[in-house]
Design a protein around this motif. Structure first.
Motif, PDB file in Angstrom:
ATOM      1  N   GLN A  22      13.357   8.355  -5.976  1.00 23.71           N
ATOM      2  CA  GLN A  22      13.259   7.154  -6.679  1.00 23.71           C
ATOM      3  C   GLN A  22      12.460   5.764  -5.979  1.00 23.71           C
ATOM      4  O   GLN A  22      12.373   4.964  -6.437  1.00 23.71           O
ATOM      5  CB  GLN A  22      14.319   6.906  -4.371  1.00 23.71           C
ATOM      6  N   SER A  23      11.066   6.212  -5.259  1.00 19.94           N
ATOM      7  CA  SER A  23      10.045   5.249  -5.120  1.00 19.94           C
ATOM      8  C   SER A  23       9.586   4.893  -7.129  1.00 19.94           C
ATOM      9  O   SER A  23       8.899   3.960  -6.721  1.00 19.94           O
ATOM     10  CB  SER A  23       8.895   6.534  -4.682  1.00 19.94           C
ATOM     11  N   LYS A  24       9.562   6.470  -7.772  1.00 24.13           N
ATOM     12  CA  LYS A  24       9.020   5.848  -8.855  1.00 24.13           C
ATOM     13  C   LYS A  24      10.387   5.153  -9.873  1.00 24.13           C
ATOM     14  O   LYS A  24       9.833   3.722 -10.279  1.00 24.13           O
ATOM     15  CB  LYS A  24       8.903   7.106  -9.911  1.00 24.13           C
ATOM     16  N   LEU A  25      11.480   5.338  -9.722  1.00 26.69           N
ATOM     17  CA  LEU A  25      12.494   4.080  -9.848  1.00 26.69           C
ATOM     18  C   LEU A  25      12.138   3.029  -9.926  1.00 26.69           C
ATOM     19  O   LEU A  25      12.767   1.400 -10.489  1.00 26.69           O
ATOM     20  CB  LEU A  25      13.763   4.931 -10.029  1.00 26.69           C
ATOM     21  N   LEU A  26      12.103   2.307  -8.088  1.00 29.10           N
ATOM     22  CA  LEU A  26      11.239   1.374  -7.826  1.00 29.10           C
ATOM     23  C   LEU A  26      10.336   0.190  -8.585  1.00 29.10           C
ATOM     24  O   LEU A  26      10.973  -0.312  -8.528  1.00 29.10           O
ATOM     25  CB  LEU A  26      10.644   1.432  -6.051  1.00 29.10           C
ATOM     26  N   ALA A  81      22.974   6.311   4.394  1.00 29.97           N
ATOM     27  CA  ALA A  81      21.984   7.011   3.631  1.00 29.97           C
ATOM     28  C   ALA A  81      21.011   6.813   3.676  1.00 29.97           C
ATOM     29  O   ALA A  81      19.998   7.783   3.896  1.00 29.97           O
ATOM     30  CB  ALA A  81      22.749   6.831   2.106  1.00 29.97           C
ATOM     31  N   ILE A  82      20.806   5.506   4.734  1.00 34.26           N
ATOM     32  CA  ILE A  82      19.037   5.014   5.016  1.00 34.26           C
ATOM     33  C   ILE A  82      18.690   5.235   6.172  1.00 34.26           C
ATOM     34  O   ILE A  82      17.718   6.326   5.958  1.00 34.26           O
ATOM     35  CB  ILE A  82      18.476   3.835   4.824  1.00 34.26           C
ATOM     36  N   GLN A  83      19.208   6.037   6.901  1.00 33.60           N
ATOM     37  CA  GLN A  83      19.662   6.727   8.151  1.00 33.60           C
ATOM     38  C   GLN A  83      19.897   8.412   7.715  1.00 33.60           C
ATOM     39  O   GLN A  83      18.166   9.174   8.490  1.00 33.60           O
ATOM     40  CB  GLN A  83      20.586   6.602   8.832  1.00 33.60           C
ATOM     41  N   ARG A 100      16.208   5.246   0.080  1.00 36.22           N
ATOM     42  CA  ARG A 100      14.692   4.080   0.291  1.00 36.22           C
ATOM     43  C   ARG A 100      14.980   2.980   0.191  1.00 36.22           C
ATOM     44  O   ARG A 100      15.329   2.786   0.421  1.00 36.22           O
ATOM     45  CB  ARG A 100      13.894   4.066  -0.305  1.00 36.22           C
ATOM     46  N   SER A 101      14.696   2.245   1.574  1.00 36.62           N
ATOM     47  CA  SER A 101      15.405   1.007   2.313  1.00 36.62           C
ATOM     48  C   SER A 101      14.864   0.060   1.143  1.00 36.62           C
ATOM     49  O   SER A 101      15.741  -0.861   0.464  1.00 36.62           O
ATOM     50  CB  SER A 101      15.056   0.786   3.507  1.00 36.62           C
ATOM     51  N   ASP A 102      13.784   0.131   0.417  1.00 35.22           N
ATOM     52  CA  ASP A 102      13.050  -0.704  -0.758  1.00 35.22           C
ATOM     53  C   ASP A 102      14.211  -0.773  -1.635  1.00 35.22           C
ATOM     54  O   ASP A 102      14.346  -1.876  -2.437  1.00 35.22           O
ATOM     55  CB  ASP A 102      11.513  -0.999  -0.199  1.00 35.22           C
ATOM     56  N   LEU A 103      14.180   0.867  -2.464  1.00 32.88           N
ATOM     57  CA  LEU A 103      15.253   0.540  -3.388  1.00 32.88           C
ATOM     58  C   LEU A 103      16.688  -0.020  -2.997  1.00 32.88           C
ATOM     59  O   LEU A 103      17.306  -0.751  -3.538  1.00 32.88           O
ATOM     60  CB  LEU A 103      15.064   2.210  -3.717  1.00 32.88           C
ATOM     61  N   VAL A 158      10.339  -5.588  11.810  1.00 28.63           N
ATOM     62  CA  VAL A 158      11.411  -6.159  10.615  1.00 28.63           C
ATOM     63  C   VAL A 158      10.974  -7.036   9.332  1.00 28.63           C
ATOM     64  O   VAL A 158      11.028  -6.224   8.423  1.00 28.63           O
ATOM     65  CB  VAL A 158      12.209  -7.617  11.449  1.00 28.63           C
ATOM     66  N   ALA A 159       9.790  -7.423   9.322  1.00 35.06           N
ATOM     67  CA  ALA A 159       9.104  -8.033   8.549  1.00 35.06           C
ATOM     68  C   ALA A 159       8.945  -6.650   7.398  1.00 35.06           C
ATOM     69  O   ALA A 159       8.265  -7.214   6.380  1.00 35.06           O
ATOM     70  CB  ALA A 159       8.133  -8.786   8.918  1.00 35.06           C
ATOM     71  N   ARG A 160       8.140  -5.953   7.942  1.00 36.35           N
ATOM     72  CA  ARG A 160       6.923  -4.731   7.533  1.00 36.35           C
ATOM     73  C   ARG A 160       8.615  -3.861   6.170  1.00 36.35           C
ATOM     74  O   ARG A 160       8.269  -3.369   5.293  1.00 36.35           O
ATOM     75  CB  ARG A 160       6.693  -3.614   7.950  1.00 36.35           C
ATOM     76  N   GLN A 161       9.505  -3.324   7.276  1.00 36.53           N
ATOM     77  CA  GLN A 161      10.577  -3.086   6.797  1.00 36.53           C
ATOM     78  C   GLN A 161      11.505  -3.899   5.527  1.00 36.53           C
ATOM     79  O   GLN A 161      11.495  -2.911   4.391  1.00 36.53           O
ATOM     80  CB  GLN A 161      11.672  -2.721   7.974  1.00 36.53           C
ATOM     81  N   LEU A 162      11.172  -5.398   6.157  1.00 33.19           N
ATOM     82  CA  LEU A 162      12.370  -5.495   4.400  1.00 33.19           C
ATOM     83  C   LEU A 162      11.238  -5.829   3.562  1.00 33.19           C
ATOM     84  O   LEU A 162      11.241  -6.931   3.141  1.00 33.19           O
ATOM     85  CB  LEU A 162      12.788  -7.133   5.018  1.00 33.19           C
TER      86      LEU A 162
END
Length: 475
Positions: A261-265, A299-301, A306-309, A453-457
């Motif tokens: 997922q990180s590579k797909l991102l 799914a994120i929890q 991945r939340s960023d994806l 929150v800012a880091r997460q988003l």
């Protein structure tokens, strides 16, 4: 197994008889994690005698497994079935196995898990099959010019019609779309509908079910390979390259390994990637449609997504309702299934009686529309065998609902209801409402800590504060 109630033993014996009749490998453990059944097919597959497995703790028999990696122990704890999971493990004989498994609990009268059953299919030769599928996909894409055709979605349900209006709006954009819904609600149908109503409708829609490919193969399937990347690797295009200029549909995106997922991102963000074993970057322009059978937040929890994806792929969100929320569509769906299957089954069913529809509406539908179609198909066969031409409740009465009490992946009430917005709401309003919801959920998750929150988003803190003021949200 003599210590268990007679009705439970009878049920398990029926289950084992079915699995044995189709030569499936299966294993059953009880609540104490002890193996109570291990059939001959499993014994041959793993290279170990059943006598060395039965009545032993699961992790003692399979030491390469852990509580975190074992599907059976996960299901024992969570009570949630895991369907078609692809994984690799080392059998007691030392053989490296690649397999898919479906794992589900058997719930007792006291609502506790009594047993966990896992059915296993060996797919160790899937690398060769996957390469063959990619080759065929490439050949078809290069040799055929896709033609636009209509796609019929059967509904008279007002809320579902409103949902389709949103879907048509999303289709006209280049934004990624994420489709969430229970199994059998029509996620792939909606994905095709979006593609056929988009500007890419004259190109191929490349599809991959992320849950059906082992983690060891999914990266090479997506990104392609360069000769020498691993033993037997050849120069092969991956699905990303095959989807260039068109649409890529990633089904069960939450089944894709986190590292992939990180590579797909990066591909989603920059449109650039390197094939497995390659040193040169390739660029692609792709419209992404993704689907998953559980809520993204869940799914994120669970660290499955991945939340960023998710924030990249979920710009346009479609939540499909379970059939239980659109019972008024059952009669229309039945009519469609009769027209569809009459020629295929060589039957001449002309319709149905009111009691047939009433009986369908009174049933639970954990498999949703797909399950309804299968039930109607079987009723048509029974009706034809009895020389009848109209479906009645009597034909349905011979088809029993599943007798095993299984906790569904997501119960109906857990899914967000269909949006009740007025039809004239614009796309900008829809996206703003969704952005506001993400901010509120993130603030709740991090207890109002703006920095977290800012880091997460992945937002500058000043941008976050600006958006909070815009939507009138207080920390």
């Amino acid at each position: 197994m003599d210590k268990y109630p007679a009705e439970i033993l009878s049920l398990l014996n029926q289950v084992m008889t079915v699995f044995d009749s189709i030569s499936s490998s299966y294993i059953i453990i009880d609540a104490s994690e002890t193996v109570v059944t291990y059939n001959e097919v499993s014994s041959k597959l793993d290279g170990i005698a059943a006598s060395k497995v039965i009545n032993r703790k699961l992790l003692d028999v399979f030491p390469t497994l852990s509580r975190g990696s074992s599907s059976m122990l996960q299901v024992l704890r969570s009570r949630i079935p895991i369907w078609n999971k692809a994984q690799s493990y080392q059998a007691p004989s030392g053989k490296l196995m690649t397999m898919t498994s479906s794992t589900f609990p058997v719930i007792g009268a006291d609502n506790t898990v009594m047993f966990v059953i896992e059915v296993v299919h060996d797919i160790s030769n899937l690398r060769e099959l996957t390469d063959h599928v990619i080759h065929l996909t490439e050949t078809l894409k290069e040799s055929q010019t896709p033609t636009k055709h209509s796609l019929q979605i059967i509904t008279e349900n007002k809320q579902f019609k409103r949902l389709l209006k949103d879907v048509r709006t999303f289709a006209q954009t280049q934004l990624p779309v994420l489709i969430a819904g229970e199994t059998g609600t029509g996620k792939e149908l909606i994905a095709r509908y979006i593609h056929l109503n988009s500007s890419q409708n004259n190109t191929a829609m490349v599809t991959i079910n992320c849950g059906a490919i082992p983690p060891t193969l999914i990266e090479s399937t997506l990104f392609g390979t360069v000769k020498g990347a691993f033993s037997g690797a050849e120069n092969k295009k991956g699905l990303l390259e095959l989807a260039d200029g068109g649409t890529l549909f990633l089904d069960e995106i939450n089944s894709m390994p986190i590292e992939v997922q990180s590579k797909l991102l990066r591909v989603v963000q920059d449109g650039a990637f390197r094939p497995l074993g390659g040193s040169q970057e390739k660029t692609v322009t792709i419209r992404y449609i993704t689907a998953m059978n559980e809520q993204p937040e869940v799914a994120i929890q669970k660290k499955e997504l991945r939340s960023d994806l998710f924030y990249r792929l979920g710009v346009c969100m479609v939540v499909l309702p379970p059939l239980q929320q659109r019972l008024d569509d059952i009669s229309h769906l039945v009519e469609y299934f009769i027209r569809k299957h009459n020629p295929l089954l060589n039957t001449a069913i002309t319709g149905y009686t009111p009691d047939f529809i009433q009986s369908l509406e009174s049933r639970s539908w954990p498999g949703n529309v797909r399950m309804l179609e299968n039930v109607v198909l079987r009723c048509m066969l029974i009706c034809s065998q009895q020389n009848h031409d109209v479906l009645t409740a009597l034909h349905l009465g011979s088809i029993q609902e599943p007798s095993i009490s299984i906790t569904p992946t997501s119960t109906h009430h857990e899914w967000e209801p269909i949006d009740s917005r007025e039809p004239e709401e614009s796309l900008a309003d829809h996206l703003a409402a969704y952005e506001k919801k993400l901010l509120i959920d993130a603030l709740a998750r991090y207890q109002g800590n703006n920095s977290k929150v800012a880091r997460q988003l992945k937002l500058p803190r000043t941008t976050l504060q600006s958006k909070l003021r815009k939507y009138g949200i207080s920390s």
